[in-house]
Design a protein around this motif. Structure first.
Motif, mmCIF file in Angstrom:
data_model
loop_
_atom_site.group_PDB
_atom_site.id
_atom_site.type_symbol
_atom_site.label_atom_id
_atom_site.label_comp_id
_atom_site.label_asym_id
_atom_site.label_seq_id
_atom_site.Cartn_x
_atom_site.Cartn_y
_atom_site.Cartn_z
ATOM 1 N N ALA A 212 -1.301 19.717 24.249
ATOM 2 C CA ALA A 212 -1.113 19.393 22.996
ATOM 3 C C ALA A 212 -1.524 20.882 22.391
ATOM 4 O O ALA A 212 -2.543 21.218 21.889
ATOM 5 C CB ALA A 212 -1.968 18.433 22.300
ATOM 6 N N GLY A 213 -0.282 21.540 22.053
ATOM 7 C CA GLY A 213 -0.442 22.930 21.740
ATOM 8 C C GLY A 213 -1.321 23.890 22.842
ATOM 9 O O GLY A 213 -0.972 23.948 23.708
ATOM 10 N N ASP A 214 -2.426 24.334 22.259
ATOM 11 C CA ASP A 214 -3.063 25.104 23.006
ATOM 12 C C ASP A 214 -4.326 24.387 23.524
ATOM 13 O O ASP A 214 -4.963 25.037 24.146
ATOM 14 C CB ASP A 214 -3.819 26.555 22.206
ATOM 15 N N GLU A 215 -4.404 23.167 23.160
ATOM 16 C CA GLU A 215 -5.401 22.318 23.954
ATOM 17 C C GLU A 215 -5.119 21.574 25.046
ATOM 18 O O GLU A 215 -3.676 21.268 25.160
ATOM 19 C CB GLU A 215 -5.632 20.955 22.843
ATOM 20 N N THR A 216 -5.833 21.319 26.038
ATOM 21 C CA THR A 216 -5.567 20.730 27.462
ATOM 22 C C THR A 216 -6.578 19.563 27.468
ATOM 23 O O THR A 216 -7.563 19.703 27.151
ATOM 24 C CB THR A 216 -5.723 21.905 28.672
ATOM 25 N N GLY A 217 -6.240 18.897 28.395
ATOM 26 C CA GLY A 217 -7.030 17.525 28.693
ATOM 27 C C GLY A 217 -6.819 16.972 30.241
ATOM 28 O O GLY A 217 -5.721 17.573 30.861
ATOM 29 N N ARG A 218 -7.541 16.139 30.578
ATOM 30 C CA ARG A 218 -7.418 15.807 31.741
ATOM 31 C C ARG A 218 -7.830 14.368 32.108
ATOM 32 O O ARG A 218 -8.617 13.655 31.266
ATOM 33 C CB ARG A 218 -8.708 16.329 32.917
ATOM 34 N N VAL A 219 -6.912 13.420 32.458
ATOM 35 C CA VAL A 219 -7.131 11.897 32.560
ATOM 36 C C VAL A 219 -7.327 11.576 34.183
ATOM 37 O O VAL A 219 -6.428 11.808 34.930
ATOM 38 C CB VAL A 219 -6.315 11.113 31.916
ATOM 39 N N LEU A 220 -8.294 10.923 34.568
ATOM 40 C CA LEU A 220 -8.052 10.467 36.074
ATOM 41 C C LEU A 220 -7.475 9.172 36.194
ATOM 42 O O LEU A 220 -7.717 8.093 35.165
ATOM 43 C CB LEU A 220 -9.722 10.447 36.535
ATOM 44 N N PHE A 221 -7.003 9.009 37.211
ATOM 45 C CA PHE A 221 -6.440 7.591 37.620
ATOM 46 C C PHE A 221 -7.454 6.527 37.996
ATOM 47 O O PHE A 221 -8.547 7.174 38.412
ATOM 48 C CB PHE A 221 -5.260 7.602 38.826
ATOM 49 N N PRO A 222 -7.396 5.591 37.742
ATOM 50 C CA PRO A 222 -8.375 4.425 38.425
ATOM 51 C C PRO A 222 -8.669 4.779 39.739
ATOM 52 O O PRO A 222 -9.929 4.291 40.390
ATOM 53 C CB PRO A 222 -7.813 3.180 37.892
ATOM 54 N N SER B 45 -6.283 8.874 24.600
ATOM 55 C CA SER B 45 -7.128 8.564 23.863
ATOM 56 C C SER B 45 -8.264 7.473 24.746
ATOM 57 O O SER B 45 -9.502 7.640 24.474
ATOM 58 C CB SER B 45 -6.891 7.692 22.517
ATOM 59 N N HIS B 46 -7.714 6.548 25.291
ATOM 60 C CA HIS B 46 -8.665 5.585 25.792
ATOM 61 C C HIS B 46 -9.143 6.087 27.308
ATOM 62 O O HIS B 46 -10.586 5.582 27.411
ATOM 63 C CB HIS B 46 -7.502 4.429 26.291
ATOM 64 N N PHE B 47 -8.658 6.414 28.109
ATOM 65 C CA PHE B 47 -9.069 6.827 29.445
ATOM 66 C C PHE B 47 -9.592 8.321 29.249
ATOM 67 O O PHE B 47 -10.415 8.659 30.105
ATOM 68 C CB PHE B 47 -7.955 6.835 30.564
ATOM 69 N N GLY B 48 -9.112 9.243 28.537
ATOM 70 C CA GLY B 48 -9.625 10.766 28.502
ATOM 71 C C GLY B 48 -10.395 10.948 27.331
ATOM 72 O O GLY B 48 -10.941 12.093 27.339
ATOM 73 N N ARG B 49 -10.485 10.225 26.563
ATOM 74 C CA ARG B 49 -11.348 10.201 25.440
ATOM 75 C C ARG B 49 -10.860 11.511 24.628
ATOM 76 O O ARG B 49 -11.735 12.236 24.162
ATOM 77 C CB ARG B 49 -12.866 10.230 25.676
ATOM 78 N N LEU B 50 -9.683 11.852 24.395
ATOM 79 C CA LEU B 50 -9.069 13.029 23.741
ATOM 80 C C LEU B 50 -8.816 12.567 22.457
ATOM 81 O O LEU B 50 -8.566 11.682 22.148
ATOM 82 C CB LEU B 50 -7.865 13.524 24.635
ATOM 83 N N ALA B 51 -8.836 13.846 21.641
ATOM 84 C CA ALA B 51 -8.807 13.806 20.236
ATOM 85 C C ALA B 51 -7.068 13.199 20.093
ATOM 86 O O ALA B 51 -6.500 13.710 20.758
ATOM 87 C CB ALA B 51 -9.142 15.026 19.375
ATOM 88 N N GLU B 52 -7.072 12.747 18.858
ATOM 89 C CA GLU B 52 -5.539 12.631 18.692
ATOM 90 C C GLU B 52 -4.661 13.793 18.617
ATOM 91 O O GLU B 52 -5.161 14.832 17.956
ATOM 92 C CB GLU B 52 -5.432 11.733 17.386
ATOM 93 N N GLY B 53 -3.548 13.786 18.828
ATOM 94 C CA GLY B 53 -2.677 15.044 19.019
ATOM 95 C C GLY B 53 -1.368 14.660 19.764
ATOM 96 O O GLY B 53 -1.251 13.531 20.042
#
Length: 254
Positions: free
Chosen positions: A219-229, A195-203
């Motif tokens: 999260a199920g069929d959803e995918t996301g990506r978060v970069l390290f600082p 949520s904080h770094f990836g701005r992804l919806a709750e799941g």
């Protein structure tokens, strides 16, 4: 005419590279284009996808399929990835990757890692990954065409898209134990990073992969990506980054 053609292509910048890498890392499927050996005609098919730690696309395909027979006969292929949503599908970013397919032999460390990462990204593949006619192929990148939306065309090189250096193997060696630990014991920290770094919806986000640049989530069929600082250099950096990111996210939330 040549000058007009050049004007269509924008200069590759950091934003374009970041978008291209994100499209590759978050894709769960793509359109694979191969050359039909009997006719020389183009043949396109949908395939499941994942990426190796360095970003190289991975596919798991059956030897009974027409596209497998085609890339065995001629390894030249291209892969189109990029999700669409509501409205005009041509307004959404996508990338075409020009590759040469390399079959990974069972029993090799390269194949074991690729299979592991593929199944982490596509859990349903566990049902058939062990069948004798299925094989993992690395799609060795040569270049790419990125379409970031109307009027946003870029030409990218292999070096633009892939991660290099000893950190790739270092993080690969620590990856699975870190994934198992985080997914088992630190789901709250994963949710904070999402949520904080990836701005992804709750799941119900879980981690499906680590690399020196970031982490992949599902999260199920959803995918996301978060970069390290910061880009990771050694295995110890992975734990330090996750702890620090969770701390920063908690403080921002409180």
């Amino acid at each position: 005419m040549e000058e007009r053609k050049k004007d269509v292509i924008r200069e590759t910048d950091a934003e374009a590279i970041a978008l291209a890498r994100s499209l590759m890392r978050t894709a769960r499927h793509g359109a694979l284009a191969v050359i039909e050996p009997e006719t020389g005609a183009p043949l396109a098919s949908r395939v499941g996808t994942a990426t190796d730690v360095d970003g190289t696309p991975l596919i798991l395909i059956s030897g009974l399929s027409a596209h497998t027979r085609a890339i065995v006969a001629d390894p030249r292929c291209s892969l189109l990835v990029g999700e669409i949503g509501k409205g005009d599908p041509l307004a959404y970013p996508r990338i075409t990757l020009f590759c040469r397919a390399v079959r990974l032999e069972r029993g090799t460390p390269e194949q074991a890692r690729a299979e592991r990462r593929y199944v982490n990204r596509n859990p349903k593949a566990r049902l058939y990954v062990g069948l004798g006619d299925f094989a993992v192929f690395r799609l060795e990148l040569e270049r790419a065409n990125l379409n970031g939306g109307f009027g946003k065309a870029y030409l990218l090189s292999r070096d633009d898209l892939l991660l290099k250096g000893p950190a790739v193997e270092t993080i690969a060696g620590a990856e699975q134990s870190a994934l198992d630990h985080m997914n088992s014991d630190h789901r709250e920290a994963i949710a904070i990073c999402a949520s904080h770094f990836g701005r992804l919806a709750e799941g119900s986000w879980t981690l499906s992969g680590f690399d020196p640049e970031g982490m992949d989530l599902a999260a199920g069929d959803e995918t996301g990506r978060v970069l390290f600082p910061e880009m990771l250099v050694e295995a110890a950096d992975l734990r330090r980054s996750l702890v620090e990111m969770a701390r920063v996210g908690r403080e921002a939330k409180s």
